[in-house]
Design a protein around this motif. Structure first.
Motif, PDB file in Angstrom:
ATOM      1  N   TYR A 156       0.832  -1.201   0.000  1.00 45.21           N
ATOM      2  CA  TYR A 156       0.000   0.000   0.000  1.00 45.21           C
ATOM      3  C   TYR A 156       0.871   1.257   0.000  1.00 45.21           C
ATOM      4  O   TYR A 156       0.629   2.195  -0.759  1.00 45.21           O
ATOM      5  CB  TYR A 156      -0.940  -0.009   1.216  1.00 45.21           C
ATOM      6  CG  TYR A 156      -1.696   1.272   1.375  1.00 45.21           C
ATOM      7  CD1 TYR A 156      -2.812   1.539   0.574  1.00 45.21           C
ATOM      8  CD2 TYR A 156      -1.292   2.229   2.307  1.00 45.21           C
ATOM      9  CE1 TYR A 156      -3.494   2.739   0.704  1.00 45.21           C
ATOM     10  CE2 TYR A 156      -1.982   3.422   2.446  1.00 45.21           C
ATOM     11  CZ  TYR A 156      -3.083   3.671   1.640  1.00 45.21           C
ATOM     12  OH  TYR A 156      -3.759   4.852   1.772  1.00 45.21           O
ATOM     13  N   GLU A 157       1.904   1.282   0.848  1.00 45.95           N
ATOM     14  CA  GLU A 157       2.788   2.436   0.925  1.00 45.95           C
ATOM     15  C   GLU A 157       3.551   2.639  -0.387  1.00 45.95           C
ATOM     16  O   GLU A 157       3.718   3.772  -0.847  1.00 45.95           O
ATOM     17  CB  GLU A 157       3.780   2.274   2.088  1.00 45.95           C
ATOM     18  CG  GLU A 157       3.118   2.375   3.452  1.00 45.95           C
ATOM     19  CD  GLU A 157       4.053   1.968   4.580  1.00 45.95           C
ATOM     20  OE1 GLU A 157       3.889   2.562   5.662  1.00 45.95           O
ATOM     21  OE2 GLU A 157       4.913   1.089   4.382  1.00 45.95           O
ATOM     22  N   ARG A 158       3.986   1.553  -1.006  1.00 42.75           N
ATOM     23  CA  ARG A 158       4.684   1.655  -2.294  1.00 42.75           C
ATOM     24  C   ARG A 158       3.757   2.239  -3.364  1.00 42.75           C
ATOM     25  O   ARG A 158       4.155   3.075  -4.158  1.00 42.75           O
ATOM     26  CB  ARG A 158       5.210   0.292  -2.732  1.00 42.75           C
ATOM     27  CG  ARG A 158       6.531  -0.079  -2.072  1.00 42.75           C
ATOM     28  CD  ARG A 158       7.148  -1.281  -2.751  1.00 42.75           C
ATOM     29  NE  ARG A 158       6.430  -2.517  -2.416  1.00 42.75           N
ATOM     30  CZ  ARG A 158       6.688  -3.282  -1.373  1.00 42.75           C
ATOM     31  NH1 ARG A 158       7.655  -2.953  -0.545  1.00 42.75           N
ATOM     32  NH2 ARG A 158       5.999  -4.369  -1.135  1.00 42.75           N
ATOM     33  N   ARG A 159       2.513   1.816  -3.367  1.00 45.89           N
ATOM     34  CA  ARG A 159       1.554   2.344  -4.343  1.00 45.89           C
ATOM     35  C   ARG A 159       1.300   3.830  -4.094  1.00 45.89           C
ATOM     36  O   ARG A 159       1.170   4.603  -5.023  1.00 45.89           O
ATOM     37  CB  ARG A 159       0.241   1.566  -4.289  1.00 45.89           C
ATOM     38  CG  ARG A 159       0.335   0.223  -4.996  1.00 45.89           C
ATOM     39  CD  ARG A 159      -1.039  -0.364  -5.186  1.00 45.89           C
ATOM     40  NE  ARG A 159      -1.759  -0.440  -3.921  1.00 45.89           N
ATOM     41  CZ  ARG A 159      -2.191  -1.541  -3.336  1.00 45.89           C
ATOM     42  NH1 ARG A 159      -2.030  -2.705  -3.923  1.00 45.89           N
ATOM     43  NH2 ARG A 159      -2.830  -1.508  -2.185  1.00 45.89           N
ATOM     44  N   GLN A 160       1.216   4.201  -2.809  1.00 40.67           N
ATOM     45  CA  GLN A 160       1.007   5.606  -2.466  1.00 40.67           C
ATOM     46  C   GLN A 160       2.180   6.465  -2.951  1.00 40.67           C
ATOM     47  O   GLN A 160       1.985   7.549  -3.495  1.00 40.67           O
ATOM     48  CB  GLN A 160       0.825   5.783  -0.955  1.00 40.67           C
ATOM     49  CG  GLN A 160      -0.478   5.245  -0.424  1.00 40.67           C
ATOM     50  CD  GLN A 160      -1.645   6.002  -0.995  1.00 40.67           C
ATOM     51  OE1 GLN A 160      -2.266   5.571  -1.958  1.00 40.67           O
ATOM     52  NE2 GLN A 160      -1.937   7.145  -0.405  1.00 40.67           N
ATOM     53  N   VAL A 161       3.394   5.969  -2.707  1.00 37.93           N
ATOM     54  CA  VAL A 161       4.595   6.692  -3.158  1.00 37.93           C
ATOM     55  C   VAL A 161       4.584   6.811  -4.682  1.00 37.93           C
ATOM     56  O   VAL A 161       4.840   7.890  -5.238  1.00 37.93           O
ATOM     57  CB  VAL A 161       5.878   5.998  -2.656  1.00 37.93           C
ATOM     58  CG1 VAL A 161       7.113   6.545  -3.358  1.00 37.93           C
ATOM     59  CG2 VAL A 161       6.007   6.129  -1.149  1.00 37.93           C
ATOM     60  N   GLN A 162       4.281   5.712  -5.359  1.00 38.96           N
ATOM     61  CA  GLN A 162       4.218   5.721  -6.813  1.00 38.96           C
ATOM     62  C   GLN A 162       3.142   6.689  -7.308  1.00 38.96           C
ATOM     63  O   GLN A 162       3.365   7.461  -8.244  1.00 38.96           O
ATOM     64  CB  GLN A 162       3.938   4.309  -7.351  1.00 38.96           C
ATOM     65  CG  GLN A 162       3.890   4.220  -8.860  1.00 38.96           C
ATOM     66  CD  GLN A 162       5.212   4.570  -9.518  1.00 38.96           C
ATOM     67  OE1 GLN A 162       6.287   4.376  -8.938  1.00 38.96           O
ATOM     68  NE2 GLN A 162       5.142   5.084 -10.718  1.00 38.96           N
ATOM     69  N   HIS A 163       2.000   6.684  -6.659  1.00 42.31           N
ATOM     70  CA  HIS A 163       0.908   7.585  -7.029  1.00 42.31           C
ATOM     71  C   HIS A 163       1.324   9.049  -6.874  1.00 42.31           C
ATOM     72  O   HIS A 163       1.053   9.886  -7.743  1.00 42.31           O
ATOM     73  CB  HIS A 163      -0.339   7.282  -6.182  1.00 42.31           C
ATOM     74  CG  HIS A 163      -1.480   8.188  -6.476  1.00 42.31           C
ATOM     75  ND1 HIS A 163      -2.194   8.111  -7.651  1.00 42.31           N
ATOM     76  CD2 HIS A 163      -2.006   9.215  -5.763  1.00 42.31           C
ATOM     77  CE1 HIS A 163      -3.122   9.052  -7.637  1.00 42.31           C
ATOM     78  NE2 HIS A 163      -3.034   9.726  -6.499  1.00 42.31           N
ATOM     79  N   ARG A 164       2.009   9.375  -5.777  1.00 45.44           N
ATOM     80  CA  ARG A 164       2.480  10.747  -5.550  1.00 45.44           C
ATOM     81  C   ARG A 164       3.488  11.158  -6.623  1.00 45.44           C
ATOM     82  O   ARG A 164       3.431  12.273  -7.145  1.00 45.44           O
ATOM     83  CB  ARG A 164       3.110  10.885  -4.155  1.00 45.44           C
ATOM     84  CG  ARG A 164       2.094  11.163  -3.062  1.00 45.44           C
ATOM     85  CD  ARG A 164       2.749  11.644  -1.782  1.00 45.44           C
ATOM     86  NE  ARG A 164       3.733  10.717  -1.233  1.00 45.44           N
ATOM     87  CZ  ARG A 164       3.425   9.668  -0.446  1.00 45.44           C
ATOM     88  NH1 ARG A 164       2.181   9.426  -0.102  1.00 45.44           N
ATOM     89  NH2 ARG A 164       4.376   8.880   0.007  1.00 45.44           N
ATOM     90  N   LYS A 165       4.395  10.245  -6.980  1.00 46.78           N
ATOM     91  CA  LYS A 165       5.383  10.551  -8.017  1.00 46.78           C
ATOM     92  C   LYS A 165       4.690  10.811  -9.357  1.00 46.78           C
ATOM     93  O   LYS A 165       5.044  11.745 -10.076  1.00 46.78           O
ATOM     94  CB  LYS A 165       6.387   9.407  -8.165  1.00 46.78           C
ATOM     95  CG  LYS A 165       7.389   9.333  -7.054  1.00 46.78           C
ATOM     96  CD  LYS A 165       8.345   8.181  -7.300  1.00 46.78           C
ATOM     97  CE  LYS A 165       9.330   8.048  -6.161  1.00 46.78           C
ATOM     98  NZ  LYS A 165      10.239   6.902  -6.353  1.00 46.78           N
ATOM     99  N   GLU A 166       3.721   9.997  -9.687  1.00 47.55           N
ATOM    100  CA  GLU A 166       2.984  10.181 -10.945  1.00 47.55           C
ATOM    101  C   GLU A 166       2.226  11.501 -10.944  1.00 47.55           C
ATOM    102  O   GLU A 166       2.184  12.204 -11.953  1.00 47.55           O
ATOM    103  CB  GLU A 166       2.030   9.007 -11.182  1.00 47.55           C
ATOM    104  CG  GLU A 166       2.734   7.715 -11.515  1.00 47.55           C
ATOM    105  CD  GLU A 166       1.812   6.495 -11.516  1.00 47.55           C
ATOM    106  OE1 GLU A 166       0.594   6.654 -11.239  1.00 47.55           O
ATOM    107  OE2 GLU A 166       2.300   5.395 -11.774  1.00 47.55           O
TER     108      GLU A 166
END
Length: 124
Positions: free
Chosen positions: A5-15
């Motif tokens: 979940y945290e990895r997806r959140q980080v990826q989402h913020r970067k995008e």
């Protein structure tokens, strides 16, 4: 250790940050393109005005010059044509206005995007 979940959140913020940077670049590119288009109009008008002014001055000088009688008719015809030409190219009597903004395509923006794709949020 990061959860999925945290990895997806980080990826989402970067995008999201990438999309925002591209949107900013697109706005800046549009502004720069419109400014370049607006600058072309006065440059073109000044060049036409300078040409018309120079031609008029030249024909004023010719008219002040003594012309032989046998050349007078040809000189008058030539001067009349040249003055009509300068009237056509001189932008001042037309009261030039700011040009309408052009229709802008993504490809038009490409030179102003500093590496961003005009179609999607990524670098070329």
């Amino acid at each position: 250790m990061h959860t999925e979940y945290e990895r997806r959140q980080v990826q989402h913020r970067k995008e999201e940050e990438t999309r925002e940077r591209r949107l900013t670049a697109m706005r800046q590119a549009r502004t720069a393109l419109l400014e370049d288009c607006q600058l072309k109009a006065p440059r073109t008008q000044v060049q036409a005005w300078q040409e018309a002014t120079a031609i008029r001055a030249y024909y004023d000088a010719l008219e002040d010059h003594d012309v032989t009688l046998d050349a007078a008719e040809a000189a008058t015809a030539w001067t009349t044509w040249a003055r009509a030409y300068t009237d056509r190219i001189d932008p001042v009597p037309e009261n030039p206005r700011l040009p309408e903004p052009p229709a802008i395509t993504p490809e038009d923006l490409r030179p102003y995007l500093r590496g961003w794709s005009p179609y999607e949020p990524k670098w070329k």
